[in-house]
Design an enzyme around this catalytic site. Sequence first.
Site, PDB file in Angstrom:
ATOM      1  N   ASP A   1       0.825  -1.223   0.000  1.00  0.00           N
ATOM      2  CA  ASP A   1       0.000   0.000   0.000  1.00  0.00           C
ATOM      3  C   ASP A   1       0.859   1.273   0.000  1.00  0.00           C
ATOM      4  O   ASP A   1       0.336   2.386   0.085  1.00  0.00           O
ATOM      5  CB  ASP A   1      -0.984   0.008   1.174  1.00  0.00           C
ATOM      6  CG  ASP A   1      -0.283   0.104   2.533  1.00  0.00           C
ATOM      7  OD1 ASP A   1       0.967   0.073   2.576  1.00  0.00           O
ATOM      8  OD2 ASP A   1      -0.985   0.200   3.559  1.00  0.00           O
TER       9      ASP A   1
ATOM     10  N   ASP B   1       5.038  -0.842   7.452  1.00  0.00           N
ATOM     11  CA  ASP B   1       4.168  -1.444   8.473  1.00  0.00           C
ATOM     12  C   ASP B   1       4.973  -2.322   9.430  1.00  0.00           C
ATOM     13  O   ASP B   1       6.186  -2.518   9.247  1.00  0.00           O
ATOM     14  CB  ASP B   1       3.030  -2.238   7.804  1.00  0.00           C
ATOM     15  CG  ASP B   1       3.539  -3.082   6.643  1.00  0.00           C
ATOM     16  OD1 ASP B   1       4.559  -3.771   6.851  1.00  0.00           O
ATOM     17  OD2 ASP B   1       2.949  -3.047   5.546  1.00  0.00           O
TER      18      ASP B   1
ATOM     19  N   ASP C   1       6.706  11.536  24.080  1.00  0.00           N
ATOM     20  CA  ASP C   1       6.643  12.616  23.107  1.00  0.00           C
ATOM     21  C   ASP C   1       6.370  13.967  23.765  1.00  0.00           C
ATOM     22  O   ASP C   1       5.454  14.091  24.581  1.00  0.00           O
ATOM     23  CB  ASP C   1       5.518  12.302  22.111  1.00  0.00           C
ATOM     24  CG  ASP C   1       5.434  13.312  20.992  1.00  0.00           C
ATOM     25  OD1 ASP C   1       6.416  13.449  20.247  1.00  0.00           O
ATOM     26  OD2 ASP C   1       4.389  13.975  20.852  1.00  0.00           O
TER      27      ASP C   1
ATOM     28  N   GLU D   1      11.368  13.155  25.469  1.00  0.00           N
ATOM     29  CA  GLU D   1      11.684  14.079  24.379  1.00  0.00           C
ATOM     30  C   GLU D   1      11.382  15.504  24.814  1.00  0.00           C
ATOM     31  O   GLU D   1      10.226  15.872  24.982  1.00  0.00           O
ATOM     32  CB  GLU D   1      10.857  13.778  23.126  1.00  0.00           C
ATOM     33  CG  GLU D   1      11.358  14.600  21.948  1.00  0.00           C
ATOM     34  CD  GLU D   1      10.273  15.206  21.066  1.00  0.00           C
ATOM     35  OE1 GLU D   1      10.591  15.592  19.937  1.00  0.00           O
ATOM     36  OE2 GLU D   1       9.115  15.318  21.505  1.00  0.00           O
TER      37      GLU D   1
HETATM   38  O1  TEU Z   1       8.063  16.779  18.549  1.00  0.00           O
HETATM   39  C1  TEU Z   1       8.020  17.713  19.591  1.00  0.00           C
HETATM   40  C2  TEU Z   1       8.725  18.954  19.335  1.00  0.00           C
HETATM   41  O2  TEU Z   1       9.293  19.526  20.249  1.00  0.00           O
HETATM   42  C3  TEU Z   1       8.541  19.605  18.004  1.00  0.00           C
HETATM   43  O3  TEU Z   1       8.389  20.961  18.218  1.00  0.00           O
HETATM   44  C4  TEU Z   1       9.668  19.421  17.091  1.00  0.00           C
HETATM   45  O4  TEU Z   1      10.710  20.226  17.542  1.00  0.00           O
HETATM   46  C5  TEU Z   1       9.217  19.847  15.731  1.00  0.00           C
HETATM   47  O5  TEU Z   1       8.564  18.725  15.170  1.00  0.00           O
HETATM   48  C6  TEU Z   1      10.296  20.252  14.815  1.00  0.00           C
HETATM   49  O6  TEU Z   1       9.751  20.653  13.598  1.00  0.00           O
HETATM   50  C7  TEU Z   1       7.304  15.642  18.710  1.00  0.00           C
HETATM   51  C8  TEU Z   1       7.461  14.696  17.543  1.00  0.00           C
HETATM   52  O7  TEU Z   1       8.789  14.252  17.470  1.00  0.00           O
HETATM   53  C9  TEU Z   1       6.997  15.358  16.295  1.00  0.00           C
HETATM   54  O8  TEU Z   1       7.190  14.553  15.167  1.00  0.00           O
HETATM   55  C10 TEU Z   1       5.528  15.685  16.472  1.00  0.00           C
HETATM   56  O9  TEU Z   1       5.075  16.398  15.362  1.00  0.00           O
HETATM   57  C11 TEU Z   1       5.273  16.483  17.743  1.00  0.00           C
HETATM   58  O10 TEU Z   1       5.927  15.950  18.871  1.00  0.00           O
HETATM   59  C12 TEU Z   1       3.813  16.482  18.078  1.00  0.00           C
HETATM   60  O11 TEU Z   1       3.435  15.231  18.534  1.00  0.00           O
END
Ligand code: TEU
Length: 596
Positions: free
Chosen positions: A75, A79, A250, A315
């Site tokens: 697809d 996955d 996250d 993170e």
């Molecule tokens: O990212 C968290 C984050 O701090 C973001 O501001 C990141 O610095 C940004 O994506 C940079 O462009 C996490 C995930 O890693 C990211 O992929 C997600 O979009 C985000 O959380 C929301 O869940």
Amino acid sequence: MKQTTRAPRAALDLLVFALLLSTFAPLRAAQTSRTARPTRSRADSRRGAEPAPAWWKRAVFYEIYPRSFQDSDGDGVGDLDGITSRLEYLARLGVDAVWITPFYPSPQVDFGYDVSDYEAVDPQFGTLADFDRLIKEAHRRKIKVVIDFVLNHTSDQHPFFKESRSSRENPKRDWYIWRDPRPDGSRPNNWSSSFGPVAWTLDEQTGQFYYHYFYPQQPELNWRNPEVERRMFETVRFWLRRGADGFRLDAVNYLFEDPRLRDNPVLPELRPGTTTGEHLQEKKYNRDLPEVQDVMVRLRAFNDRVNPASVLIGEAYVPKWEELMRYYGPADNGVHLPFNFFLIMEPARTHLDANVFRSVVEASEKALRGRWTTYVLSNHDNPRHYDRYGDGAHNDLIAKLAATMLLTLRGSPFLYYGEEIGMVTTEPKTIDEVRDPVGRRYWPANKGRDGERTPMQWDASPNAGFTRGTPWLPVPPSARAKNVGAQEDDPNSLLNFYRQLIALRRRAPALLDGEYASLGEDPKLFAYWRKSRTQTMVVALNMSGEARTLNLGGGGLSASDFRVALSSRPRKRGQLTDGELALAPFEAVILEASGR
Ligand code: TEU
């Protein structure tokens, strides 16, 4: 609305603990015995009676963006079965753990970071049975599986949010952050969204705004409400019971907001891609609030009760080490591994500069005071380091140099899929090609994150072996020359260099958990030693296009003889006896001392 009183913490904990004991005692026993297996490191056995350090202190982690790693059903989207089919490749590479970014049911607005069910698998990625098989097959190869926990926000399609938005009186109304408009009808405060422009969206039906630091389809949970905490912690139990070895948490620094919702200070700079209106902000009132740490401590306690061998990786892009240190918890009872992003942030982000790296690493060592950290150069949110550091003429050599650093610093390295073959950041060429919504909004100043998320390049076939269908993002043209198949049999390839480095690291106690100290102050040469009780290793990284020399006589090195353990350029292996190491441009060398 955010001012929900918290139930007394001790009572809550006791209740959860009692439940756990009664329901999951057999499971806990099983998991403990599974995780108590000896690790593969030979260094361990040499240590005799000392207890083995936690697995995650020794592990090389490998981040998998499941959409882009391997498609098994045609697809065009990767996955879980695809990942399972590539475990042998990962075992051969030598990684100890994978971190898989979200694969849960999701409208995919933020490609999985908008979760609409925390305890299932999105049909695009497979089924729970596929997950179970992945765990079984990974564990069979002694590879741990860390998964993403998106706890700051849900999808707007999650049943929790659907209920919450249904009426002001709904019992889940307070699970999210709702506020009345100001008297003039405008949003409650000036907060901007990471993905722009503003962090508030008006819900017409109930006449209130809800808060979302990310896309409007990612409403923020209200972590001041104890029911939210209780329910979200259940997710942790669900996946640990299924065999997950831990979580990457996250965006944890965004869990709490100022209860008074005060305006953030506005900075003079405009957001890249805008000419008016959208100023950058200091996120004083919606990032890194102290309450976050209390949740981390409770999450760790919960986690430890379900499976004490599992790992929590936080993170949080924070500007200062002092802020990051708080994530370890007041008594080292918080997150095990707050991500250390200082190599991915300015100034190390774009400058291949020995002084910069030396000072970033020294600052880390100083702040950590012996605690364990991570090192990471690339991930799914940032342009790949192959391009960030490459000079256009020596890119592969520079990639070997960066890999040598990543895998020999004092911390757990995180690789990002494809970096081991030198995948390049391939940005969309037109706005119509952009899939990441932020790239459409701020095109062309910000082209979004598609560039670092292109399909893994397995072979030279038209879709690089990623899919037999149409890949969700185009396979970069570079895939024809640069792929696993092509590098497999080339002893000097980047892939084989990563394999050698990881294998060397695995059998070198000094590299696994030895102390660190910088060697010299050459502005072009970043050099350091790592020392364990039984071994001394020296790492020398020539970050310039000029020849450099490292004097091996100083810096607390008492050994007189060194042996070249690994080098990124062809060179004679064997003893070095003249007390100096000459390095060719951009060369990376690892030496092992033969005396102490
Ligand atoms: O990212 C968290 C984050 O701090 C973001 O501001 C990141 O610095 C940004 O994506 C940079 O462009 C996490 C995930 O890693 C990211 O992929 C997600 O979009 C985000 O959380 C929301 O869940």
